[in-house]
Scaffold this active site. Structure first.
Site, PDB file in Angstrom:
ATOM      1  N   TRP A 127       2.230   7.119  -6.544  1.00 23.12           N
ATOM      2  CA  TRP A 127       1.531   7.709  -5.395  1.00 23.12           C
ATOM      3  C   TRP A 127       2.471   8.693  -4.684  1.00 23.12           C
ATOM      4  O   TRP A 127       3.641   8.357  -4.466  1.00 23.12           O
ATOM      5  CB  TRP A 127       1.104   6.575  -4.455  1.00 23.12           C
ATOM      6  CG  TRP A 127       0.421   6.992  -3.198  1.00 23.12           C
ATOM      7  CD1 TRP A 127      -0.558   7.941  -3.076  1.00 23.12           C
ATOM      8  CD2 TRP A 127       0.650   6.484  -1.888  1.00 23.12           C
ATOM      9  NE1 TRP A 127      -0.967   8.037  -1.767  1.00 23.12           N
ATOM     10  CE2 TRP A 127      -0.235   7.156  -1.013  1.00 23.12           C
ATOM     11  CE3 TRP A 127       1.510   5.525  -1.355  1.00 23.12           C
ATOM     12  CZ2 TRP A 127      -0.282   6.900   0.350  1.00 23.12           C
ATOM     13  CZ3 TRP A 127       1.462   5.268   0.000  1.00 23.12           C
ATOM     14  CH2 TRP A 127       0.573   5.947   0.845  1.00 23.12           C
ATOM     15  N   ASP A 208       2.900  -3.102  -4.499  1.00 25.95           N
ATOM     16  CA  ASP A 208       1.982  -2.380  -3.621  1.00 25.95           C
ATOM     17  C   ASP A 208       0.563  -2.743  -4.053  1.00 25.95           C
ATOM     18  O   ASP A 208       0.128  -2.389  -5.147  1.00 25.95           O
ATOM     19  CB  ASP A 208       2.223  -0.870  -3.756  1.00 25.95           C
ATOM     20  CG  ASP A 208       1.401  -0.075  -2.749  1.00 25.95           C
ATOM     21  OD1 ASP A 208       0.583  -0.686  -2.039  1.00 25.95           O
ATOM     22  OD2 ASP A 208       1.572   1.162  -2.674  1.00 25.95           O
ATOM     23  N   ALA A 210      -2.900  -2.071  -2.957  1.00 29.90           N
ATOM     24  CA  ALA A 210      -3.726  -1.261  -2.049  1.00 29.90           C
ATOM     25  C   ALA A 210      -5.201  -1.255  -2.430  1.00 29.90           C
ATOM     26  O   ALA A 210      -6.019  -0.724  -1.690  1.00 29.90           O
ATOM     27  CB  ALA A 210      -3.199   0.175  -2.019  1.00 29.90           C
ATOM     28  N   LYS A 243      -9.013   0.364   1.716  1.00 28.91           N
ATOM     29  CA  LYS A 243     -10.070   0.660   0.746  1.00 28.91           C
ATOM     30  C   LYS A 243     -11.033  -0.511   0.584  1.00 28.91           C
ATOM     31  O   LYS A 243     -12.237  -0.319   0.546  1.00 28.91           O
ATOM     32  CB  LYS A 243      -9.480   1.003  -0.629  1.00 28.91           C
ATOM     33  CG  LYS A 243      -8.076   1.565  -0.616  1.00 28.91           C
ATOM     34  CD  LYS A 243      -8.039   3.047  -0.369  1.00 28.91           C
ATOM     35  CE  LYS A 243      -6.600   3.461  -0.087  1.00 28.91           C
ATOM     36  NZ  LYS A 243      -6.325   4.840  -0.103  1.00 28.91           N
TER      37      LYS A 243
HETATM   38  C1  LMR Z   1      -4.687   8.494  -1.786  1.00 29.75           C
HETATM   39  O1  LMR Z   1      -3.821   8.220  -2.618  1.00 29.75           O
HETATM   40  O2  LMR Z   1      -5.413   9.498  -1.884  1.00 29.75           O
HETATM   41  C2  LMR Z   1      -4.914   7.567  -0.621  1.00 29.75           C
HETATM   42  O3  LMR Z   1      -4.065   6.473  -0.711  1.00 29.75           O
HETATM   43  C3  LMR Z   1      -4.845   8.259   0.691  1.00 29.75           C
HETATM   44  C4  LMR Z   1      -3.456   8.626   1.096  1.00 29.75           C
HETATM   45  O4  LMR Z   1      -3.071   8.262   2.207  1.00 29.75           O
HETATM   46  O5  LMR Z   1      -2.747   9.307   0.358  1.00 29.75           O
END
Ligand code: LMR
Length: 392
Positions: A127, A208, A210, A243
């Site tokens: 991410w 993590d 999420a 989410k």
């Molecule tokens: C994403 O990866 O698009 C989401 O987790 C939103 C973010 O805060 O980046």
């Protein structure tokens, strides 16, 4: 003062989110930021959360401070959701946090305080916010092999090879389920192999989590965390409710540490409180208070789970439609899209092609080819696939 600052590197997700809002084209398609969308393109408030908010409004008597670790009731319910009933509660401590990001940052600061020279091994790719967020705590970062861009799965042998030479005491960041940005997850046998490797090598897992509930189900998606908790002496988990409860902007999450003994957990838990006090003093209450009501009320909990199951099933249906449309239009095999989980898939596109899709076709995805499958629907799947096939 400010003349000493250099311009910050923009976050690609936030940049594209803003560019989409500015775009005036009626047929634009947003598969960028990771939020769940329904068939009409909206991100509704979960019915059980709305009901909990009404109850909260009617019943809440005070908004006085709770403390740096937040609401103990919320924390206990979240521990149950993530670790299950069989967890060794005496060794776990929990802090309520502003979203999953808050949990990650709190845990990163805790690691930095405990072991300042630790390296955090992060998957390649990961991410986009992981790197700046973890680096802000002063930790060193190193990538480990993860994604097989050609096949759409995990480069498991390469991952094992990389982690097998990590320094004892180092931290391994793992996506508990629904890997962001690729959607490619380990299967349970692979989790067990990685768990044993981390145990043998003295590595510290930082998971993590999420997207619990959006991969295979609430219990199934917690399986890897629960397995690690059953074998590791120590670990940490950052959980997000953004989410699965759709409380994105309310900022609801939890940081967990599992320590080697109850006494060590007390010390680490108290340190979490001190670090949180220095960053946000107390976590925001409203969203967590609503989530707590949902989790403790049998009826609301069942309704929430049913709505979450519906989101997951809809994403799986969109994956199937997208895979068949892409395979048909390109004569290449896109079946990997159906094997991936959660909101994301990384399509084989260059940064330049992703840019052209935005500029020429009004299709907003991330520069690395990441798409939010949940942004597709019956209307836009075919135009999206056509734009993709004609651009790559
Ligand atoms: C994403 O990866 O698009 C989401 O987790 C939103 C973010 O805060 O980046």
């Amino acid at each position: 003062m400010f003349e000493t600052l250099t311009p910050a590197k923009p976050d690609p997700i936030l940049t594209i989110m803003a560019a989409f809002r500015e775009d005036k084209r009626a047929d634009k398609i947003d598969v960028s930021v990771g939020v769940y969308k329904d068939e009409a393109g909206g991100t509704p408030i979960v019915a059980a959360v709305r009901e909990a908010e009404l109850l909260l409004h009617a019943q809440q008597q005070t908004k006085t401070y709770l403390g740096p670790l937040g609401d103990v009731g919320f924390n206990d319910l979240m521990r149950g959701l993530v670790f299950g009933q069989q967890a060794d509660k005496a060794r776990i401590r929990t802090a309520q946090t502003p979203g999953g990001c808050g949990a990650l940052r709190l845990l990163a600061d805790l690691v930095a305080a405990a072991r300042p020279d630790a390296t955090v091994h992060i998957p390649d790719p990961t991410w986009v916010n992981h790197e700046p967020l973890l680096a802000s705590s002063g930790l060193k970062l190193k990538s480990y092999s993860y994604f097989d861009r050609a096949g759409g799965g995990v480069r498991f042998d390469a991952m094992v090879r990389d982690l097998a030479v990590a320094k004892p005491g180092d931290v391994v960041l793992l996506h508990g389920c629904c890997h962001n940005p690729t959607g490619a997850d380990l299967d349970m046998a692979q989790w067990k192999t990685i768990g044993t490797l981390m145990l043998d090598r003295g590595l510290f897992p930082l998971v993590d989590l999420a997207y619990q509930g959006l991969g295979f189900g609430l219990e199934e998606d917690a399986g890897p965390v629960r397995h690690l908790a059953s074998i590791m002496p120590e670990m940490a988990v950052a959980a997000s409710c953004s989410k699965n409860f759709a409380v994105y902007r309310d900022r609801v999450g939890a940081a967990f540490i599992l320590a080697s003994s109850a006494a060590a957990a007390d010390v680490a838990g108290a340190k979490l409180a001190t670090i949180g006090r220095g960053m946000w003093s107390m976590p925001p209450d409203h969203g967590a208070a609503a989530v707590k009501i949902v989790l403790e009320d049998e009826g609301l909990r069942a309704n929430w789970k049913a709505e979450l199951d519906g989101m997951r099933e809809r994403i799986q249906m969109l994956r199937a439609n997208l895979a068949s449309e892409l395979t048909r239009l390109t004569n290449s095999d896109f079946s990997f899209v159906t094997r991936q989980t959660g909101m994301f898939s990384c399509l084989p596109l260059t940064d330049g092609q992703a840019q052209r899709l935005r500029d020429e076709r009004g299709v907003y995805l991330l520069p690395d080819g990441r798409i939010n499958v949940a942004g597709l629907n019956a209307q836009n799947t075919a135009p999206f696939a056509k734009a993709f096939a004609e651009t790559r």
